[in-house]
Design an enzyme around this catalytic site. Sequence first.
Site, mmCIF file in Angstrom:
data_model
loop_
_atom_site.group_PDB
_atom_site.id
_atom_site.type_symbol
_atom_site.label_atom_id
_atom_site.label_comp_id
_atom_site.label_asym_id
_atom_site.label_seq_id
_atom_site.Cartn_x
_atom_site.Cartn_y
_atom_site.Cartn_z
ATOM 1 N N GLY A 10 0.823 -1.203 0.000
ATOM 2 C CA GLY A 10 0.000 0.000 0.000
ATOM 3 C C GLY A 10 0.857 1.253 0.000
ATOM 4 O O GLY A 10 1.902 1.297 0.661
ATOM 5 N N GLY B 116 -0.725 4.534 0.171
ATOM 6 C CA GLY B 116 -1.482 5.706 0.612
ATOM 7 C C GLY B 116 -0.649 6.446 1.644
ATOM 8 O O GLY B 116 0.564 6.236 1.748
ATOM 9 N N HIS C 259 -20.765 9.034 5.949
ATOM 10 C CA HIS C 259 -20.452 10.456 5.897
ATOM 11 C C HIS C 259 -21.687 11.247 5.493
ATOM 12 O O HIS C 259 -22.347 10.910 4.521
ATOM 13 C CB HIS C 259 -19.321 10.684 4.887
ATOM 14 C CG HIS C 259 -18.676 12.016 5.032
ATOM 15 N ND1 HIS C 259 -19.336 13.184 4.755
ATOM 16 C CD2 HIS C 259 -17.432 12.374 5.425
ATOM 17 C CE1 HIS C 259 -18.511 14.203 4.974
ATOM 18 N NE2 HIS C 259 -17.350 13.740 5.381
ATOM 19 N N SER D 130 -16.663 17.626 0.780
ATOM 20 C CA SER D 130 -15.933 17.686 2.052
ATOM 21 C C SER D 130 -16.760 18.263 3.188
ATOM 22 O O SER D 130 -17.506 19.219 3.024
ATOM 23 C CB SER D 130 -14.678 18.521 1.894
ATOM 24 O OG SER D 130 -14.147 18.794 3.164
ATOM 25 N N ARG E 61 -19.916 13.173 12.531
ATOM 26 C CA ARG E 61 -20.518 12.647 11.308
ATOM 27 C C ARG E 61 -21.684 11.699 11.548
ATOM 28 O O ARG E 61 -22.687 11.757 10.853
ATOM 29 C CB ARG E 61 -19.447 11.896 10.515
ATOM 30 C CG ARG E 61 -18.432 12.846 10.017
ATOM 31 C CD ARG E 61 -17.310 12.153 9.329
ATOM 32 N NE ARG E 61 -16.481 13.179 8.732
ATOM 33 C CZ ARG E 61 -15.307 12.944 8.162
ATOM 34 N NH1 ARG E 61 -14.835 11.712 8.141
ATOM 35 N NH2 ARG E 61 -14.624 13.922 7.650
ATOM 36 N N HIS F 99 -18.179 5.787 3.842
ATOM 37 C CA HIS F 99 -17.037 6.644 3.590
ATOM 38 C C HIS F 99 -15.733 6.121 4.180
ATOM 39 O O HIS F 99 -14.656 6.307 3.619
ATOM 40 C CB HIS F 99 -17.356 8.013 4.179
ATOM 41 C CG HIS F 99 -16.218 8.964 4.165
ATOM 42 N ND1 HIS F 99 -15.670 9.411 2.992
ATOM 43 C CD2 HIS F 99 -15.512 9.565 5.159
ATOM 44 C CE1 HIS F 99 -14.686 10.248 3.275
ATOM 45 N NE2 HIS F 99 -14.567 10.339 4.573
ATOM 46 N N GLU G 282 -5.777 3.175 7.571
ATOM 47 C CA GLU G 282 -7.176 2.754 7.686
ATOM 48 C C GLU G 282 -7.301 1.238 7.831
ATOM 49 O O GLU G 282 -8.319 0.729 8.305
ATOM 50 C CB GLU G 282 -7.965 3.246 6.451
ATOM 51 C CG GLU G 282 -9.468 3.215 6.655
ATOM 52 C CD GLU G 282 -10.254 3.864 5.513
ATOM 53 O OE1 GLU G 282 -9.704 4.746 4.828
ATOM 54 O OE2 GLU G 282 -11.417 3.474 5.314
ATOM 55 N N ARG H 117 -14.995 8.108 13.547
ATOM 56 C CA ARG H 117 -13.787 8.914 13.347
ATOM 57 C C ARG H 117 -14.164 10.375 13.147
ATOM 58 O O ARG H 117 -15.106 10.679 12.421
ATOM 59 C CB ARG H 117 -13.011 8.426 12.129
ATOM 60 C CG ARG H 117 -11.862 9.337 11.762
ATOM 61 C CD ARG H 117 -11.029 8.807 10.639
ATOM 62 N NE ARG H 117 -11.667 8.826 9.344
ATOM 63 C CZ ARG H 117 -11.822 9.918 8.581
ATOM 64 N NH1 ARG H 117 -11.410 11.089 9.014
ATOM 65 N NH2 ARG H 117 -12.416 9.837 7.413
#
Lengths: 645, 251
Positions: A41, A43, A267, A285, A338, A408, A432, A442
């Site tokens: 990975g 990211g 989200h 966003s 959220r 999300h 993640e 989160r």
Amino acid sequence: MIQLNSKVPAGPLEKKWSQYKSNQKLVNPANKAKVDIIVVGTGLGGSSAAAALGEMGFNVKVFCIQDSPRRAHSIAAQGGINAAKNYPNDGDSIYRLFNDTLKGGDYRSREANVYRLAEVSNAIIDHCVAQGVPFAREYGGLLENRSFGGAQVSRTFFARGQTGQQLLLGAYSSLSRQVKKGTVKMYPRREMLDLVVVEGRARGIITRNVITGELERHFGHAVVLATGGYGNAYFLSTMAMSANVSAAWQAFRRGACFANPAFVQIHPTCIPVHGDYQSKLTLMSESLRNDGRIWVPKNKDDAEKVRMGQLHPNEIKEEDRDYYLERRYPAFGNLVPRDIASRAAKERCDAGFGVGTGQAVYLDLADSIKRLGLNVIMERYGNLFQMYEKITGHDPAHTPMMIYPAIHYTMGGLWVDYELMTSIPGLFAIGEANFSDHGANRLGASALMQGLADGYFVLPYTIQNYLADQFKVKRMPTDLPAFADAEKNVRTRLETLIGINGKRSVDTFHKNLGHIMWEYVGMGRTEAGLKEAVSKIAALRKEFWKDVRVTGSLEGVNNELEKATRVADFLEIGELIARDALNRNESCGGHFREEYQTPEGECLRNDKDSTYTAAWQFTGDDKEPILHKEPLNYEFVEVKQRDYK
Amino acid sequence: MDFTLKIWRQEHARAKGKFVTFQVKNISPDCSFLEMLDILNEELVDKIQLPVSFDHDCREGICGMCSLYINGHPHGWDDGVTACQLHMRKFKDGETIVVEPWRSKAFPVIRDLMVDRSALDTIIQEGGYVSVNTGQAPDANAVLVSKEAADLAMDAAACIGCGACVAACKNASAMLFIAAKVSQLALLPQGRIEAKDRVRRMVRKMDELGFGNCTNTYACEAECPKKISRTHIARLNREFMCAKLIAENTL
Ligand SMILES: Cc1cc2nc3c(=O)[nH]c(=O)nc-3n(C[C@H](O)[C@H](O)[C@H](O)COP(=O)(O)OP(=O)(O)OC[C@H]3O[C@@H](n4cnc5c(N)ncnc54)[C@H](O)[C@@H]3O)c2cc1C
Ligand code: FES
């Protein structure tokens, strides 16, 4: 039998990490080059870890699915990254960031991990600025901050609406520097399909080269998974198309525990679903909630009329609008966490006040445009406005945006201890892909923080505690039986998939699964629904293995085969998500069991029986997994009911 | 809506490619271009034929993975978007749409519409970074950066590395791509120290990798989905001249 040991060091909260670092074992500089580390990975988690480990002198191999490490899913993060700098002098501190994160997560995360996260957050900002990340600045040349959900201070750093992109490009630049130096070798266009375990320790991986189709064996003294979240189990999500759970899932099948899979984040501000052909959802966003107000019509008639296109939202008078978040949560207003914002939107839509298709609410920037001018708003959100307009054909500068919750982020993931090691020695999980820091929910701008904290500042230390004696282990040849068996396992699976030759495409199964997940394991969960989901998913999985059609062959590019292996794993984790949700007899954060709510419809936790991390252990195909409970002890904070009113 | 698609099909890097015509029917105007290709691919799978391979991932215009040359333009003719952000409502019902891969010596075709863009990574590895190790940085506010410089640097840094500039350029030059990185880092104090060395190395690498020269026609700017400005090329040239002068002086 697995014994979970969180390995949280003793001592006062604020000293744990520094004491750990002072006492941990290190790998001597001369020995580092003898140690191979596999990082899967690229990211924020993977790129930063690989760069930092390379800088230290380890011999690193990095893998990603995309054609370049810079294209990992982190690139899409928009809003920002938190840190406890307290530059705006509004009362922030490491303790406050820690406390907000713990509370935001509804007290279902590990205290010591969260404190460490807050503690290293400031160093992340320092490092990224030094890399040349162009964060937003004030006129005086200082860094600018904005606020995000779940906090009453401004601690979020950002680079327009492209913070993830800029942070990832920063990490990618450091990674590129190490590639040039030869400490890191990059393997793009590779998909990890199995983990190799030798004598109980993670020693390598099996990958498929997605261009040639070749299966490859790679050895590492340790393996780090930074493979992101499993949100695509729901088919429609804001995740990138290739995002998958396969790497983590194969690790699970090889003995790594999977923790809190039911903790999935929905989200609140995504562009609503509009058609069956749709392949993914787009996030708007959360930073928009700084300047945008969320509302639906107060009267059902008006809602009906806007749905029919007979009334324009701008024509609805101020007193006929229901700013339901401001109404229900006056203290935090549009900036509630959220999970709360998402459920509130669902509540209004279910009650018949939704707009658009009925599954949407307004996010309105008109007041802020009036107050600050369109220029200022465009400077802040220009790219989001453009993105919205491209997708929907409407310009948010003149018409309120329509939004609805969507899958999300996944708080759950591979269980890791304080050192970020899974229950398989030598296998680490960061970003993640692990479960560690966000509990049941989160907070915005905290995933980027966690990914970079893990990769730059935590793992490069903790992994050495494991590797300290590993340099003595000679590099293993990849013709060992463990490697050959793992490769054979993968080959058989791929051949089986192609050989089924059924009637239904992979995507139809994926969509079916997504419907089940969204319906029964989404924003509102019940015991009966979850049981239904478990049996429906099991049946769908059976059908998949009987009737899927995967065209092409093992050789060369085969996108259908790639999708098939991913969906096969989603069909397994989907069931585990439902089981975990069924097991957790309480509501907390993103996990809302309708049976457990307060009279006002808020989450009702059951602290007495449920203050634990649920870590699941694989026991065999179609066998029930074993549940291990890691108790969460709160030594330093008082566990409270969340209150954003 | 209905469309006729002429799509480039090529089995692998060394195979000969050709255009193949497909029809797609009943496409919603709200469908994105890639979703339209998904629908085509589902139909092909239904008929037990091989789906069309194309690169994509984020589907929201930020990862730079999608790389389709649509009706003679990288990412289609629409301004400031990537192929994944293009919606069918922008096309005329019944239109014939030609879809090709990026065409450039430095980007060999892998299969159908997929190309190999690893040369762009190789260029970044030559100097597209600031040499700072993790843990060495001073406090983030220790060095002030003017808002103008930070904003300009951000304009440049918005490059998604898709390679549309190369595909658009008649010389297949990667000048805009390099300029974006050189410019971003030259504008910030953190990147200034290595600015000269960086520009020299990156331009040299570009030449080595088979990209062409920049002859200032600026098709790159016109086709860039992120509207990266040609002024960054001017800044690169300035840095390059400076770097050359200094290099000559030190010889
Ligand atoms: C649209 C969007 C906006 C967001 N905005 C914010 C924000 O403003 N602030 C914030 O804090 N967070 C935000 N998030 C969340 C955050 O972006 C992610 O949680 C975070 O970037 C994940 O980083 P990661 O390094 O763990 O994994 P990822 O970035 O997901 O990277 C996964 C990597 O693993 C590789 N990989 C995966 N599976 C395999 C396999 N089997 N074999 C080989 N390689 C594999 C992939 O190729 C990729 O390189 C946002 C998320 C989304 C979807
Ligand atoms: S798919 Fe990411 S930019 Fe198009």
